[in-house]
Design an enzyme around this catalytic site. Structure first.
Site, PDB file in Angstrom:
ATOM      1  N   ARG A  51     -29.521 -10.310   7.701  1.00 51.44           N
ATOM      2  CA  ARG A  51     -29.622 -11.719   7.330  1.00 51.44           C
ATOM      3  C   ARG A  51     -30.925 -12.296   7.911  1.00 51.44           C
ATOM      4  O   ARG A  51     -31.319 -11.941   9.028  1.00 51.44           O
ATOM      5  CB  ARG A  51     -28.430 -12.459   7.903  1.00 51.44           C
ATOM      6  CG  ARG A  51     -28.358 -13.953   7.607  1.00 51.44           C
ATOM      7  CD  ARG A  51     -28.105 -14.220   6.177  1.00 51.44           C
ATOM      8  NE  ARG A  51     -27.607 -15.577   5.932  1.00 51.44           N
ATOM      9  CZ  ARG A  51     -27.580 -16.121   4.724  1.00 51.44           C
ATOM     10  NH1 ARG A  51     -28.014 -15.456   3.665  1.00 51.44           N
ATOM     11  NH2 ARG A  51     -27.093 -17.332   4.547  1.00 51.44           N
ATOM     12  N   THR A  92     -27.722 -14.463  -6.003  1.00 54.83           N
ATOM     13  CA  THR A  92     -27.726 -13.368  -5.053  1.00 54.83           C
ATOM     14  C   THR A  92     -27.580 -12.124  -5.921  1.00 54.83           C
ATOM     15  O   THR A  92     -27.451 -12.246  -7.132  1.00 54.83           O
ATOM     16  CB  THR A  92     -26.563 -13.618  -4.082  1.00 54.83           C
ATOM     17  OG1 THR A  92     -26.879 -14.795  -3.368  1.00 54.83           O
ATOM     18  CG2 THR A  92     -26.288 -12.504  -3.139  1.00 54.83           C
ATOM     19  N   THR A 143     -30.142 -11.286  -1.031  1.00 57.41           N
ATOM     20  CA  THR A 143     -30.478 -12.562  -1.668  1.00 57.41           C
ATOM     21  C   THR A 143     -31.785 -13.149  -1.189  1.00 57.41           C
ATOM     22  O   THR A 143     -32.268 -12.839  -0.100  1.00 57.41           O
ATOM     23  CB  THR A 143     -29.350 -13.587  -1.396  1.00 57.41           C
ATOM     24  OG1 THR A 143     -29.548 -14.733  -2.209  1.00 57.41           O
ATOM     25  CG2 THR A 143     -29.302 -14.011   0.046  1.00 57.41           C
ATOM     26  N   ASP A 187     -29.256 -22.720   3.654  1.00 53.65           N
ATOM     27  CA  ASP A 187     -27.883 -22.288   3.948  1.00 53.65           C
ATOM     28  C   ASP A 187     -27.404 -22.801   5.310  1.00 53.65           C
ATOM     29  O   ASP A 187     -26.233 -22.656   5.657  1.00 53.65           O
ATOM     30  CB  ASP A 187     -27.753 -20.764   3.881  1.00 53.65           C
ATOM     31  CG  ASP A 187     -27.307 -20.310   2.496  1.00 53.65           C
ATOM     32  OD1 ASP A 187     -26.963 -21.162   1.664  1.00 53.65           O
ATOM     33  OD2 ASP A 187     -27.298 -19.086   2.240  1.00 53.65           O
ATOM     34  N   SER A 199     -23.642 -17.413   5.706  1.00 59.07           N
ATOM     35  CA  SER A 199     -23.734 -16.879   4.350  1.00 59.07           C
ATOM     36  C   SER A 199     -22.338 -16.827   3.725  1.00 59.07           C
ATOM     37  O   SER A 199     -21.326 -16.907   4.427  1.00 59.07           O
ATOM     38  CB  SER A 199     -24.319 -15.471   4.419  1.00 59.07           C
ATOM     39  OG  SER A 199     -24.205 -14.830   3.175  1.00 59.07           O
ATOM     40  N   GLY A 208     -23.345 -15.357  -6.373  1.00 58.61           N
ATOM     41  CA  GLY A 208     -22.637 -16.571  -6.792  1.00 58.61           C
ATOM     42  C   GLY A 208     -22.569 -17.664  -5.741  1.00 58.61           C
ATOM     43  O   GLY A 208     -21.692 -18.525  -5.842  1.00 58.61           O
ATOM     44  N   GLY A 209     -23.440 -17.648  -4.714  1.00 62.64           N
ATOM     45  CA  GLY A 209     -23.429 -18.719  -3.717  1.00 62.64           C
ATOM     46  C   GLY A 209     -22.023 -18.880  -3.156  1.00 62.64           C
ATOM     47  O   GLY A 209     -21.359 -17.899  -2.782  1.00 62.64           O
TER      48      GLY A 209
END
Ligand code: GLY
Length: 557
Positions: A93, A367, A385, A409, A438, A459-460
């Protein structure tokens, strides 16, 4: 012999009837957002690579052919399950710069400045993808590193045909992208949106990939590429430093593992909220006889939505980077808590999120997820992503690297919804060197210690509910993998207090039944793009299913 014949017939018909969206193989399967990338993964396996090698090659290939989300300038999570049943994860991440601070996207009155956390170099966090791939390779790869990047270099150098999906994406994002010179030069080389079938080449990206192939992740975090990133970002008003890059580390950490009925789910722990929220939804649902309800019946939807409401409310309050906050994971997944939450769900009556719903800003949810398995049963579930489509839209001068806009985010201002309408609290506030929460949920499902499914989705905020619903379709409604993936979906995330249904996923009777319970329903575009693999241990085959909502494709051998 009978088994072999059944297997051959199965392979023949599945390939014939469903083309790229469902295929089966005995030696390896890759399901990704792009046929080109899936084929590269299989080629790597044919040359002796394992699933981790294939994952690395697919990831680099997606950075070229799926630039809306495939990346060098983003981050993600990889879940790996070994044939002996053990599992691990790679957390790559992105993290906030050492220069980041809580008020960096607010004006003098403390209000968020529109676009600052979503567009341009200031929205970018320190990328993790190259470090993540390097760590996965050092620990578990078999083939030489440079071999895994060669296919991506060739694609960037020689070019690849523009698909309808890419053409449309670039057309829709022209304004945001063309404001940055390097982005414009890279994606609109003739000054206009490339047409379907045009060959798009990325010479700068080919050079960058070439250096990474030769020098490893060092080039990206300490070498020429690092210097280029810092220079270009700072010249354009960003804050990333050389030390940010030099100090970035991908982390190997234990997966989150929990039971759902007689299945085990292996997935990501924080800083992804994916695993904990998925776990809480399923643990609440264990209190209900889901398999007795009809699939997509008001009863089933009511229970799932109420479980989602609780889980997303808790996400909002408690979850954040585990190096900065206590996520209370064990408590959130405890039977005691979830049994008690389940008991609060009223028969046939919608819950109430009790707060005025913030405005939901529909944004792209770009993503990308790929699932891989090799002939030894080594499984990889990887979601990666740039955050929004094409991330920050900012390409680093002279590198072909599109940077993420992952800073959005974080909860930019606690209590203020982000682009996915997700509310956050202090747990996910911006701090230097912190990772933003996330929703990515790469997952592997086993039963009796045998691997059954590998799955995940873009898809967030809808990633988690997409993965949850496919698992429920498989475990509770007894669907086969293809039907489970292609079945209509819905989504609820506590706030806004709406159930989102896919356009063709609901009929009038169901709509009215849910309204009668007190739900507010909203119709929207497709939810998620779940790429999955199922393992049929009886036939000894792997079945890849690509979601038909976007352009995903299976390759196998
Ligand atoms: N940027 C989307 C996510 O990480 O959930």
């Amino acid at each position: 012999m009978k088994k072999l014949i059944v297997c051959i017939i199965y392979l023949f018909f599945t390939t014939l009837s469903f083309g790229q969206s469902l295929e089966a193989g005995k030696n390896g399967v890759v399901v990704s957002a792009s046929k080109i990338a899936s084929d590269i993964g299989i080629q790597i396996m044919r040359e002796g690579g394992n699933s981790v090698d294939a994952a690395i090659a697919v990831s680099f290939a997606l950075a070229v052919v799926w630039p809306e989300a495939g990346n060098l300038g983003g981050g993600g999570f990889m879940v790996i399950r070994f044939p002996d049943g053990s599992a691990t994860t790679i957390d790559y991440r992105e993290k906030a710069s050492e220069n980041a601070h809580e008020k960096m996207y607010l004006d003098r009155d403390g209000k968020p400045i529109s676009g600052l956390s979503t567009e341009g170099p200031l929205s970018a966090a320190v990328p993790g993808t190259v470090a993540g791939m390097a760590l996965a390779w050092e620990k578990y790869g078999l083939l030489p590193w440079n071999k895994l990047i060669e296919p991506a270099i060739e694609l960037a150098d020689k070019g690849f045909p523009v698909t309808y999906h890419l053409h449309t994406g670039l057309k829709n994002h022209y304004e945001e992208m063309a404001q940055f010179t390097a982005t414009k030069d890279m994606f609109f080389p003739k000054g206009s949106v490339p047409e379907v079938g045009d060959i798009l080449k990325f010479p700068d990206l080919a050079q960058t990939l070439g250096r990474i192939a030769q020098e490893g992740a060092d080039d990206f975090y300490r070498g020429l590429t690092a210097l280029k990133i810092v220079r270009s970002v700072n010249a354009a008003g960003g804050i990333l430093t050389y030390d940010d890059l030099k100090n970035y580390r991908a982390i190997e950490q234990r997966p989150l593992r929990f039971q759902y009925r007689d299945h085990e789910i292996i997935t990501m722990a924080p800083p992804s909220s994916g695993g904990v929220v998925l776990g809480q939804i399923l643990k609440i649902l264990e209190n209900f006889p889901m398999s007795h309800y009809d699939y997509f019946s008001p009863d089933a939807i009511h229970k799932i939505v109420e479980a989602e409401r609780f889980a997303y409310a808790n996400r909002s309050k408690y979850l954040g980077d585990p190096y900065f906050v206590n996520n209370h994971t064990q408590y959130l997944l405890s039977d005691k808590l979830n049994d008690s939450l389940a008991s609060e769900i009223k028969f046939n009556v919608a819950g109430n999120s009790l707060v005025t719903a913030p405005v939901f800003v529909p944004e792209s949810e770009q993503t990308t997820h790929f699932s891989i398995i090799d002939k030894n049963g080594l499984a990889v579930s990887n979601t990666t992503t740039l955050n929004s489509s094409y991330g920050s839209c900012f390409v680093v001068e002279g590198t072909g690297i599109l940077l993420n806009n992952e800073m959005d985010d974080f909860s930019i201002k606690p209590g203020q919804p982000n682009q996915f309408g997700l509310l956050g609290s202090e747990a996910n506030s911006i701090q230097p060197n912190k990772k933003m929460l996330s929703s990515m949920t790469p997952a592997i499902v086993t039963q009796d210690n045998q691997i059954k499914y590998i799955l995940g989705s873009p898809g967030g905020s809808t990633i988690i509910t997409t993965v949850a619903q496919v698992i429920i379709n498989l475990v509770d409604f007894g669907m086969n993998l293809r039907n489970a993936v292609h079945a209509p979906r819905f989504h609820h995330q506590w706030l806004p207090d709406n159930i989102y249904f896919e356009k063709f996923g609901i009929d009038k009777t169901l709509f009215e039944a849910l309204e009668k319970m007190g739900y507010k329903l909203v119709i929207r575009s497709a939810i998620g793009d779940l790429n999955a693999i199922g393992i049929d241990h009886n036939l000894g085959i792997y079945i890849g299913v690509a979601d038909n909502r976007r352009q995903s494709a299976v390759s196998c051998y």
